[in-house]
Design a protein around this motif. Structure first.
Motif, PDB file in Angstrom:
ATOM      1  N   ARG A  38     -42.018 -20.809 -20.892  1.00  0.00           N
ATOM      2  CA  ARG A  38     -43.473 -21.786 -22.224  1.00  0.00           C
ATOM      3  C   ARG A  38     -44.230 -21.068 -21.951  1.00  0.00           C
ATOM      4  O   ARG A  38     -45.552 -20.212 -21.223  1.00  0.00           O
ATOM      5  CB  ARG A  38     -43.121 -23.089 -21.563  1.00  0.00           C
ATOM      6  CG  ARG A  38     -44.667 -23.640 -21.870  1.00  0.00           C
ATOM      7  CD  ARG A  38     -44.615 -25.099 -21.008  1.00  0.00           C
ATOM      8  NE  ARG A  38     -45.488 -26.201 -22.251  1.00  0.00           N
ATOM      9  CZ  ARG A  38     -45.966 -27.151 -21.180  1.00  0.00           C
ATOM     10  NH1 ARG A  38     -45.345 -27.741 -20.856  1.00  0.00           N
ATOM     11  NH2 ARG A  38     -46.856 -28.617 -22.035  1.00  0.00           N
ATOM     12  N   TYR A  90     -42.761 -21.905 -27.198  1.00  0.00           N
ATOM     13  CA  TYR A  90     -41.611 -21.651 -26.087  1.00  0.00           C
ATOM     14  C   TYR A  90     -41.625 -20.018 -26.953  1.00  0.00           C
ATOM     15  O   TYR A  90     -41.974 -20.166 -28.185  1.00  0.00           O
ATOM     16  CB  TYR A  90     -40.310 -22.320 -25.835  1.00  0.00           C
ATOM     17  CG  TYR A  90     -40.708 -23.532 -25.260  1.00  0.00           C
ATOM     18  CD1 TYR A  90     -41.321 -23.622 -24.205  1.00  0.00           C
ATOM     19  CD2 TYR A  90     -40.584 -24.726 -25.910  1.00  0.00           C
ATOM     20  CE1 TYR A  90     -41.137 -25.066 -23.492  1.00  0.00           C
ATOM     21  CE2 TYR A  90     -41.005 -25.755 -25.623  1.00  0.00           C
ATOM     22  CZ  TYR A  90     -41.016 -26.097 -24.750  1.00  0.00           C
ATOM     23  OH  TYR A  90     -41.491 -27.106 -24.354  1.00  0.00           O
ATOM     24  N   SER A 143     -35.763 -18.771 -22.092  1.00  0.00           N
ATOM     25  CA  SER A 143     -36.888 -19.259 -22.451  1.00  0.00           C
ATOM     26  C   SER A 143     -38.287 -19.231 -22.072  1.00  0.00           C
ATOM     27  O   SER A 143     -38.037 -19.538 -20.429  1.00  0.00           O
ATOM     28  CB  SER A 143     -36.935 -19.645 -22.935  1.00  0.00           C
ATOM     29  OG  SER A 143     -36.669 -21.054 -22.258  1.00  0.00           O
ATOM     30  N   HIS A 194     -37.221 -27.648 -20.265  1.00  0.00           N
ATOM     31  CA  HIS A 194     -38.895 -27.699 -20.515  1.00  0.00           C
ATOM     32  C   HIS A 194     -39.920 -28.735 -20.395  1.00  0.00           C
ATOM     33  O   HIS A 194     -40.551 -28.782 -20.074  1.00  0.00           O
ATOM     34  CB  HIS A 194     -38.797 -26.651 -21.164  1.00  0.00           C
ATOM     35  CG  HIS A 194     -38.906 -25.376 -21.730  1.00  0.00           C
ATOM     36  ND1 HIS A 194     -39.408 -24.166 -20.621  1.00  0.00           N
ATOM     37  CD2 HIS A 194     -37.609 -24.042 -22.245  1.00  0.00           C
ATOM     38  CE1 HIS A 194     -39.359 -22.985 -20.625  1.00  0.00           C
ATOM     39  NE2 HIS A 194     -37.886 -22.556 -21.720  1.00  0.00           N
TER      40      HIS A 194
END
Length: 247
Positions: free
Chosen positions: A39, A47, A37, A93
């Motif tokens: 951001r 994301y 993933s 994150h």
């Protein structure tokens, strides 16, 4: 392109799609499971992640899906998203502003080391890059969105590091860019391969002195490249062999 923000998102889509294809190329996949993933720029926690059900070798820049911090889609998509699978990613994150990209794998070498009560052993200079800088998270069962308290412990166990062993589970790396996170995952995987191959010989293993180990680690840490040239070379390889990843 309509805006600079759109250009930034497109660049991230292409980078992340490249990472998925490279994971498939190097055999670092678990069919349709696990995630990479990244951001997106901007104040919101949004994301890009893979749609649930596609093989990594099928991922393209346009097939990646925008999701929020709970793993819920922020765009129309014909494919489902696995919110439970995003639990690990969202925790990191949210807590680490420098962790723009998070990669999680279930590979045999990674899972073998994750089944041991030890960390990465400094048996080779590749392994020494990770000396004293890999977190360790005890097993708590399959990561799920109904165990939100585990998010806090994941963040605690990763701490300031850029790599994490998930006990009885797999590996995780983070980076300020997709290239950084991929570089760390590739070599963390190599470190695991070296470790289990060395252990399998059954002979007494040589571990250098801590002075030598720390010297090697500092040499890695002081390298300004941090995988940039490797990433450029791998992108050229994909452009030659799998150019549709950009679509």
């Amino acid at each position: 392109m309509p805006t600079s923000m759109a250009v930034s998102e497109q660049a991230l889509r292409v980078d992340l799609a490249a990472a998925y294809r490279l994971m498939a190329h190097f055999g670092m996949t678990d069919l349709v499971y696990t995630h990479l993933s990244v951001r997106l720029p901007g104040p919101d926690h949004v994301y890009l992640v893979n749609p649930y059900g596609l093989l990594f070798e099928e991922i393209t820049a346009s097939s990646l899906v925008r999701v929020d911090a709970d793993g819920l889609p922020r765009q129309e998509t014909a494919w489902p998203i696995n919110p439970a699978g995003f639990v690990i990613h969202s925790a990191i994150h949210r807590s680490r502003s420098d962790a723009a990209c998070v990669m999680h794998t279930h590979t045999v070498p990674g899972m073998v080391v994750a089944a041991q009560d030890t960390n990465i052993l400094p048996l080779n200079q590749i392994n020494m890059e990770f000396y004293g800088s890999v977190g360790f998270h005890p097993y708590e069962g399959i990561a799920a969105d109904d165990n939100l308290s585990e998010r806090e412990r994941l963040v605690r166990d990763l701490g300031p590091y850029n790599a994490l062993i998930l006990q009885n589970h797999g590996l995780l790396t983070v980076g300020s860019t997709v290239a950084h996170a991929f570089y760390r995952m590739y070599y963390l995987e190599q470190a695991c391969r070296i470790q289990i191959a060395a252990q399998a010989t059954g002979v007494t293993l040589h571990v250098p002195s801590e002075t030598q180990i720390l010297r090697a680690k500092k040499q890695f840490d002081d390298d300004p490249d941090q995988g940039r040239l490797i990433w450029q070379a791998l992108r050229r390889k994909l452009d030659r062999e799998q150019p549709d990843y950009r679509n």
